[in-house]
Design a protein around this motif. Structure first.
Motif, PDB file in Angstrom:
ATOM      1  N   GLN A 141     -81.133  42.867-138.624  1.00 44.74           N
ATOM      2  CA  GLN A 141     -80.206  42.764-139.747  1.00 44.74           C
ATOM      3  C   GLN A 141     -80.844  42.655-141.127  1.00 44.74           C
ATOM      4  N   ARG A 164     -73.557  52.104-142.575  1.00 48.38           N
ATOM      5  CA  ARG A 164     -74.022  50.958-141.792  1.00 48.38           C
ATOM      6  C   ARG A 164     -75.523  51.036-141.564  1.00 48.38           C
ATOM      7  N   GLN A 165     -76.025  52.253-141.364  1.00 50.42           N
ATOM      8  CA  GLN A 165     -77.476  52.443-141.221  1.00 50.42           C
ATOM      9  C   GLN A 165     -78.088  52.585-142.609  1.00 50.42           C
TER      10      GLN A 165
END
Length: 425
Positions: A12, A23-24
């Motif tokens: 994270q 998200r990536q």
């Protein structure tokens, strides 16, 4: 949530997407960046504002990944470089110049030894090499008035000596200089040198951090703890105005936490351009996300192979810090209680010729100029990575000509042992 575990940080840390954002970590595959006014860009060149203007210096993708590695090591700031060699050079040259002196462990990677002993000497930087087992008195004797840094490797490649980080840090700090530690082999999963007194940590991210032989890279992490201004006479590059950057004094403007990496980026990366590509940084991040899962398996396989080799009559000596009876076993229990890495060094009866014969017979373990990979590989350092060193230098570094370094990957340990067994026969 401020004390998250190492596994959570592997997955994270470094990048938190906003609402509707990827998200990536995004790959910012651009050499340059657009601004509305010259004034906006000028603030970046004056280091008055944060942002990006040219990927040769910085790139958002790289900074996300560097922030993750800084979190893993417990540092205040970090930067990615094009290779581990570039990371070590930048870390040293950021505080050294013509007329400086370095104290370095003699038991380090051959390429780094050559960098310090040959190339940096040509640049006017002197060096004194010391044994990783040197006493405090011997270490103190190596220092000179112009010493500016101490350098070593947590686990040396390929000698597998273990650095007494606390001792080296204590002596370095007594002389008012930082300790720089290459932590490539253990990774922050198994050792965090900053917690033991190191000031700067470097990595060849090509190794376990990437873990799949896909992307060359390096990283420098600053602990943010060394007080440069307290030793201003030793570090004019950080503690006096930099006329090549509008007279900025890095240690004053960015403090202990940001001075080292800011200077390294805005001065050395500007001039040498050893940037890691955003694509490589993206691949590196994929490796980091599973680092905490992979490292225990590498350690498990390394120990299994070391135990097998120790019992074989054809083997003259086995070196693996996690193996009981190894001369570095006790110190490894202090710094590497979870194990060090998957790399095992061993010497065959019969020297160089026996080593070459053995490697030709391997079927599963490949001969490669690589280490710390998901796939097992091996080499004879004297004829490859360390071939620029003389036999005397090899012996001093604990790397006899007949030494074999095997890097145990993620395969089943029984298959690795079987391959070694048939090659020995």
């Amino acid at each position: 949530m401020n004390n998250q575990g190492i596994g959570t940080k592997c997955v994270q840390a470094g990048y938190t997407p906003g609402n509707g954002e990827p998200r990536q970590i995004p790959i910012v595959q651009s050499t340059t960046f657009k601004y509305d006014t010259s004034e906006d860009m000028g603030k970046l060149f004056d280091l008055e504002a944060s942002g990006y203007f040219y990927t040769r210096l910085q790139n958002p993708t790289n900074d996300y990944v560097a922030a993750k590695i800084a979190a893993l090591e417990g540092g205040s700031a970090a930067m990615l470089t094009s290779s581990g060699q570039a990371a070590n050079f930048f870390a040293l040259f950021n505080i050294c110049e013509c007329g400086s002196h370095i104290v370095a462990s003699s038991s380090i990677y051959g390429g780094t030894f050559n960098l310090i002993d040959v190339t940096m000497r040509k640049m006017g930087v002197d060096v004194t090499f010391v044994s990783p087992k040197a006493s405090e008195e011997e270490l103190n004797a190596a220092f000179k008035e112009n010493t500016r840094a101490v350098f070593g490797e947590t686990i040396a490649n390929p000698a597998l000596t273990v650095l007494d980080i606390e001792k080296f840090a204590k002596v370095a700090h007594a002389h008012g200089v930082p300790l720089i530690v290459d932590n490539t082999f253990p990774t922050p999963v198994n050792c965090r040198p900053i917690e033991w007194g190191a000031d700067i940590v470097t990595h060849s991210t090509t190794k376990y951090m990437d873990g799949h032989g896909a992307a060359v890279g390096g990283c420098i992490v600053d602990s943010g703890k060394f007080d440069w201004m307290a030793h201003a006479d030793k570090f004019p590059g950080l503690c006096t105005p930099d006329e090549s950057y509008h007279g900025i004094t890095y240690a004053e403007k960015f403090g202990k936490e940001g001075a080292f990496i800011t200077k390294c980026t805005s001065q050395l990366m500007r001039d040498f351009g050893c940037i890691q590509s955003p694509q490589n940084a993206f691949i590196l991040n994929l490796g980091l996300e599973s680092l905490h899962v992979r490292m225990p398996r590498h350690v498990e396989n390394g120990l299994a192979v070391a135990k097998f080799l120790k019992e074989q009559p054809q083997v003259k000596k086995v070196t693996y810090p996690g193996l009981e009876g190894d001369e570095y076993y006790e110190i490894a229990q202090k710094y590497l209680p979870k194990g060090g890495c998957g790399v095992v060094s061993f010497e065959l009866e019969g020297g160089r010729a026996a080593a070459e014969s053995f490697m030709k017979k391997l079927k599963l373990i490949a001969i490669e100029t690589h280490v710390a990979d998901a796939r097992s590989c091996c080499l004879n350092p004297a004829t490859s990575t360390h071939r620029q060193m003389s036999d005397e230098q090899l012996e001093a570094a604990g790397i006899p000509a007949g030494l074999i370094r095997v890097s145990c990957g993620l395969e089943d340990s029984a298959d690795l042992v079987a391959d070694i067994a048939q090659a020995l026969q």
